[in-house]
Scaffold this active site. Sequence first.
Site, PDB file in Angstrom:
ATOM      1  N   HIS A 182       0.853  -1.186   0.000  1.00 40.31           N
ATOM      2  CA  HIS A 182       0.000   0.000   0.000  1.00 40.31           C
ATOM      3  C   HIS A 182       0.887   1.233   0.000  1.00 40.31           C
ATOM      4  O   HIS A 182       1.692   1.435   0.911  1.00 40.31           O
ATOM      5  CB  HIS A 182      -0.896  -0.006   1.240  1.00 40.31           C
ATOM      6  CG  HIS A 182      -1.794   1.186   1.343  1.00 40.31           C
ATOM      7  ND1 HIS A 182      -2.778   1.460   0.417  1.00 40.31           N
ATOM      8  CD2 HIS A 182      -1.856   2.181   2.255  1.00 40.31           C
ATOM      9  CE1 HIS A 182      -3.406   2.560   0.764  1.00 40.31           C
ATOM     10  NE2 HIS A 182      -2.862   3.011   1.871  1.00 40.31           N
TER      11      HIS A 182
ATOM     12  N   ARG B  70      18.071  14.741  12.483  1.00 38.86           N
ATOM     13  CA  ARG B  70      18.178  16.103  11.960  1.00 38.86           C
ATOM     14  C   ARG B  70      19.432  16.308  11.106  1.00 38.86           C
ATOM     15  O   ARG B  70      19.578  17.333  10.441  1.00 38.86           O
ATOM     16  CB  ARG B  70      18.177  17.103  13.118  1.00 38.86           C
ATOM     17  CG  ARG B  70      16.910  17.034  13.955  1.00 38.86           C
ATOM     18  CD  ARG B  70      16.924  18.032  15.080  1.00 38.86           C
ATOM     19  NE  ARG B  70      16.946  19.413  14.597  1.00 38.86           N
ATOM     20  CZ  ARG B  70      16.958  20.474  15.409  1.00 38.86           C
ATOM     21  NH1 ARG B  70      16.964  20.296  16.727  1.00 38.86           N
ATOM     22  NH2 ARG B  70      16.977  21.691  14.900  1.00 38.86           N
TER      23      ARG B  70
ATOM     24  N   ASP C  71      -2.008   4.058  -4.450  1.00 39.51           N
ATOM     25  CA  ASP C  71      -2.727   3.123  -3.577  1.00 39.51           C
ATOM     26  C   ASP C  71      -2.112   1.723  -3.549  1.00 39.51           C
ATOM     27  O   ASP C  71      -1.761   1.221  -2.489  1.00 39.51           O
ATOM     28  CB  ASP C  71      -4.207   3.030  -3.963  1.00 39.51           C
ATOM     29  CG  ASP C  71      -5.029   2.340  -2.884  1.00 39.51           C
ATOM     30  OD1 ASP C  71      -4.837   2.672  -1.696  1.00 39.51           O
ATOM     31  OD2 ASP C  71      -5.849   1.467  -3.219  1.00 39.51           O
TER      32      ASP C  71
ATOM     33  N   LYS D 229      -0.663  10.538   1.431  1.00 35.79           N
ATOM     34  CA  LYS D 229       0.224  10.056   0.364  1.00 35.79           C
ATOM     35  C   LYS D 229      -0.247  10.534  -1.013  1.00 35.79           C
ATOM     36  O   LYS D 229       0.547  11.030  -1.816  1.00 35.79           O
ATOM     37  CB  LYS D 229       0.281   8.522   0.394  1.00 35.79           C
ATOM     38  CG  LYS D 229       0.797   7.928   1.687  1.00 35.79           C
ATOM     39  CD  LYS D 229       0.908   6.430   1.609  1.00 35.79           C
ATOM     40  CE  LYS D 229      -0.435   5.746   1.433  1.00 35.79           C
ATOM     41  NZ  LYS D 229      -1.325   5.954   2.599  1.00 35.79           N
TER      42      LYS D 229
END
Length: 313
Positions: free
Chosen positions: A141, A246, A180, A162
Amino acid sequence: MNQKGVSVDKLSKLLDLKVFTQDLNLKKHKVTLSDVNRPALQLSGYFDYFQPNRVQIMGMVEISFLKQLEEKKRVSIYQEFLRKEIPCVIFSRDFQPDEDFLRIAIEKDVPILGTSNTTSSFMAELILCLKEELAPCMTIHGVLVDVYGEGLLITGESGIGKSEAALELIRRGHRLVTDDVVEIRKINEHTLVGTSPAITRHFIELRGIGIVDVKTLFGVEAVKEKQNIDLVIQLEDWKKEKEYDRLGLEEEYTEILGNQLICHSLPIRPGRNLAVICEAAAVNHRQKKMGYNAAHELYRRVQENLNKKEDEE
């Protein structure tokens, strides 16, 4: 479990092959190996170590050898060769099987096909086609987008954004591969290729709007049939207590079909432009493949600065 295979009928359509045995049912004949064979030694009568489950290619050398044989010897070799359980025989360079070969092939239920391509170039095309069709496959998915030539696989929980990120990337000039459902095939030890199921190809589902046809709305330049997967973006809800990377000095990976892919976890917060971040991730990944790592460069500069201060003291 049935062994995975591609039918000779599908193979003939994919490679635009001419079919000499029209009366045979090509759909029941399966090719299960991506390796092919040119039956040089077999045409001389040597069948030790012969693997009949490979596609057999007849080129100029094989045809020339058969033509110089006596008819009785040639028919005998045809009988011995075609009684093996061969998925199909393909003639290259517009060569055609003679009457005896075709008759025996029909008797033994062996499909005979042909192509106008040269033997070497056709073999390369055939092997590539078979590797794709027979490759290990799984579905996940997610959304797959081509961003600056990099295959960006965007995953995450349902409804996290998404498809919206993919739509914004399309508006910025990038290309949609699938939304999808992503079909992933392992072509080799280093390459994963993603495609879309035929039924949902070029469509995007947007909650509150419905189904959008990307090809119709944005044109053919906004879609792509398949794409190598280079990078995974994992979308997740922002968690205040979680520490996010980071600097990016150490890469994180995810495993798909045994292959390790670089994966970035991208926390979702109001105001973050996902499309721009995905673009930056794709370009940064491309830059790393070219030998430049911004995080390592920053680390080098910091170390040089510290060493400089120590020398001054």
